[in-house]
Design an enzyme around this catalytic site. Structure first.
Site, PDB file in Angstrom:
ATOM      1  N   HIS A 189       3.832   3.572   1.593  1.00  0.00           N
ATOM      2  CA  HIS A 189       4.850   4.626   1.652  1.00  0.00           C
ATOM      3  C   HIS A 189       4.921   5.339   0.308  1.00  0.00           C
ATOM      4  CE1 HIS A 189       6.966   2.686   5.314  1.00  0.00           C
ATOM      5  NE2 HIS A 189       6.172   3.678   5.688  1.00  0.00           N
ATOM      6  N   ALA A 190       4.691   6.651   0.351  1.00  0.00           N
ATOM      7  CA  ALA A 190       4.483   7.423  -0.873  1.00  0.00           C
ATOM      8  C   ALA A 190       5.627   7.297  -1.874  1.00  0.00           C
ATOM      9  CB  ALA A 190       4.286   8.889  -0.485  1.00  0.00           C
ATOM     10  N   ARG A 251       7.264  10.353   2.309  1.00  0.00           N
ATOM     11  CA  ARG A 251       6.996   8.973   2.758  1.00  0.00           C
ATOM     12  C   ARG A 251       5.600   8.827   3.385  1.00  0.00           C
ATOM     13  NH1 ARG A 251       9.834   4.546   5.572  1.00  0.00           N
ATOM     14  NH2 ARG A 251       8.915   4.127   7.589  1.00  0.00           N
ATOM     15  N   HIS A 322       6.747  -2.950  -0.369  1.00  0.00           N
ATOM     16  CA  HIS A 322       7.565  -1.742  -0.137  1.00  0.00           C
ATOM     17  C   HIS A 322       8.806  -1.776  -1.023  1.00  0.00           C
ATOM     18  CE1 HIS A 322       5.950  -0.370   3.932  1.00  0.00           C
ATOM     19  NE2 HIS A 322       5.325  -1.520   3.755  1.00  0.00           N
ATOM     20  N   GLU A 395      10.515  -5.897   0.470  1.00  0.00           N
ATOM     21  CA  GLU A 395      11.219  -4.671   0.060  1.00  0.00           C
ATOM     22  C   GLU A 395      11.816  -4.975  -1.311  1.00  0.00           C
ATOM     23  OE1 GLU A 395      11.339  -1.849   1.788  1.00  0.00           O
ATOM     24  OE2 GLU A 395      11.082  -2.370   3.911  1.00  0.00           O
TER      25      GLU A 395
HETATM   26  O1  0X9 Z   1      10.102   1.022   7.940  1.00  0.00           O
HETATM   27  C1  0X9 Z   1       9.231   0.405   7.311  1.00  0.00           C
HETATM   28  O2  0X9 Z   1       8.041   0.634   7.490  1.00  0.00           O
HETATM   29  C2  0X9 Z   1       9.641  -0.654   6.298  1.00  0.00           C
HETATM   30  N1  0X9 Z   1      10.816  -0.248   5.580  1.00  0.00           N
HETATM   31  S1  0X9 Z   1      10.744   0.987   4.517  1.00  0.00           S
HETATM   32  O3  0X9 Z   1      12.095   1.312   4.108  1.00  0.00           O
HETATM   33  N2  0X9 Z   1       9.975   0.480   3.222  1.00  0.00           N
HETATM   34  O4  0X9 Z   1      10.060   2.077   5.104  1.00  0.00           O
HETATM   35  C3  0X9 Z   1       9.949  -1.944   6.995  1.00  0.00           C
HETATM   36  C4  0X9 Z   1       8.820  -2.531   7.787  1.00  0.00           C
HETATM   37  C5  0X9 Z   1       9.132  -3.931   8.192  1.00  0.00           C
HETATM   38  N3  0X9 Z   1       8.176  -4.472   9.089  1.00  0.00           N
HETATM   39  C6  0X9 Z   1       8.311  -4.403  10.406  1.00  0.00           C
HETATM   40  N4  0X9 Z   1       9.416  -4.059  10.990  1.00  0.00           N
HETATM   41  N5  0X9 Z   1       7.237  -4.709  11.130  1.00  0.00           N
HETATM   42 ZN    ZN Z   2       8.150   1.315   2.915  1.00  0.00          ZN
END
Ligand code: 0X9
Ligand code: ZN
Length: 440
Positions: A189-190, A251, A322, A395
């Site tokens: 994610h950028a 993103r 992330h 995260e």
């Molecule tokens: O939404 C996402 O891709 C991740 N959160 S973020 O805020 N960094 O964008 C969470 C991904 C967690 N993994 C799964 N739900 N499979």
């Molecule tokens: Zn992310």
């Protein structure tokens, strides 16, 4: 800190004047607000889930709050619909400016060279680095620590033709066939700059200490750690290309979609892992932040990651790096059904959590990914569903925003180095149980 509850009339005023919290909105983009909204009914959940907004924390739990970025007009609409939102006290332009100031370089006492002179801290970790600088750092590790770092070159190209680079951290004492592979993926994610910066710090810690630290050396007798530090280089470079909030908040990757006005695919929704199969797990709308792409694995960045991970011998575990939220997300992300090995995975997560807390006192939580919000096409689930790996999404700090001053890089790096040591320690002492894939 949360500011006072904004009422409908306050939002209406903001929308009509576009003078927001003392700042005049930029001419080229309507300034947006960062809100913390309380979801009290299923209808409200649905309104937020389907609104064309930038969801920062995607978990849409009843009687819980969700953080998002929306226009003043949208905020006014939410208020009309009875959704209680508070504006978060985040001055994004100021944070963006601060983020670009390197940490002041200070000579530090503790580490001394063999000549007795104090060693300067590595400037690489005093500011957020470009993709090119990250690539060069891998090369310089390979030169300085050839016994521990093997560059694996480009494993594929991004949409704009940048190399997706990978490397391996291990020792060359024991043959790879006797070791297990661990995979770290950074920067998908950028806007989550701290993720790649921290992963680089964690790697630096491993490779610079491997020759003198018996515990780290022991890990490298057992594991080969494969790392892609930046799997979305185009998005990252785009998010660095201007101080405009909307650019910094990018993103996705930089795919030109059929719908020309909306660019990018959410690379963490493009994997061959229940792609497009989970209700609200991703979007088919190219304008949305969680657009899954036109087909499974459509994006070259994801093709590169999948092809690379498939080649790894004796795959064991993975972490997708992330931000933000301070969460150790454990499998599964696509279903609420617990992982059949959840007890052991929870045990591992708790050890990582406590090691992290031991450094700067930061509290991370461990929950199954789906408890944040269920997704489809995500990296962690692909590793778990298709590669037989026990895979996490970490995260990183903090709990409010993606934009962190660079003074966070070293503390985040230190706490996550401790977390990774606990992770590797657990894996070196415990055989991970196998798990079954649930039917739904
Ligand atoms: O939404 C996402 O891709 C991740 N959160 S973020 O805020 N960094 O964008 C969470 C991904 C967690 N993994 C799964 N739900 N499979
Ligand atoms: Zn992310």
């Amino acid at each position: 800190m949360l500011q006072s509850l904004l009422s409908l009339s306050a939002f209406a005023l903001l929308a009509s004047t576009s003078v927001l919290a003392g700042r005049v909105a930029r001419a080229e983009e309507p300034e947006k607000l960062v809100l913390d909204c309380l979801l009290q009914t299923v209808e409200q959940q649905h309104i937020i889930a389907t609104a064309d907004i930038d969801l920062w924390s995607h978990h849409l739990l009843l009687n819980d709050t969700v953080q998002l970025r929306a226009s003043a007009q949208q905020a006014a609409d939410f208020a009309t619909q009875g959704i209680q939102c508070q504006e978060l006290d985040l001055d994004l332009p100021a944070l963006i400016a601060e983020e670009r100031q390197p940490v002041l370089v200070r000579r530090q006492k503790p580490t001394c060279t063999s000549f007795g002179a104090p060693s300067a801290p590595d400037p690489f970790f005093q500011s957020y680095q470009s993709y090119d600088a990250i690539k060069s750092k891998v090369q310089s590790w390979a030169k300085s620590y050839p016994d521990y770092v093997t560059p694996l070159g480009s494993v594929g190209k991004s949409v704009e033709g940048r190399d997706i680079i990978a490397f391996k951290v291990t020792n060359n004492k024991i043959s790879a066939t006797e070791k297990q592979s661990i995979f770290f993926n950074g920067g998908i994610h950028a806007r989550e700059w701290i993720a790649s910066a921290t992963l680089m710090y964690v790697t630096n810690n491993l490779v610079t200490k491997a020759s003198t630290d018996a515990q780290l050396a022991g890990f490298l007798d057992k594991f080969e750690i494969y790392i892609i530090p930046m799997s979305n280089p185009d998005g990252y470079e785009y998010s660095r290309s201007s101080t405009s909030t909307s650019v910094r908040m990018w993103r996705k990757n930089r795919r030109a979609n059929a719908k020309k006005s909306c660019m990018g695919v959410d690379l963490n929704r493009n994997f061959d892992a229940k792609w497009a199969q989970v209700p609200d797990g991703s979007s088919n709308d190219p304008c949305r932040e969680d657009y899954r792409g036109p087909s499974v694995g459509s994006e070259p960045e994801i093709q590169a990651v999948m092809k690379f991970v498939k080649t790894l011998p004796n795959r064991l575990a993975g972490i997708d790096w992330h931000s933000y939220g301070q969460l150790l997300l454990r499998p599964w992300g696509w279903t609420y059904t617990p992982n059949s090995n959840d007890a052991q995975i929870l045990d591992l997560s708790k050890k990582v959590k406590s090691a992290i807390a031991g450094v700067n006192g930061l509290q991370f939580s461990t929950i199954p990914g789906a408890d944040l919000y269920p997704t489809d096409g995500a990296t962690d689930d692909w590793m778990g569903l298709k590669m037989g790996m026990t895979a996490f999404t970490f995260e990183l700090r903090d709990t409010k925003t993606f934009i962190l001053p660079p003074s966070n890089i070293i503390p985040s790096g230190e706490e996550m180095s401790a977390g990774v040591i606990a992770f590797l320690d657990f894996l070196s002492k415990n055989k991970l149980n196998s798990y079954q894939i649930p039917s739904s």
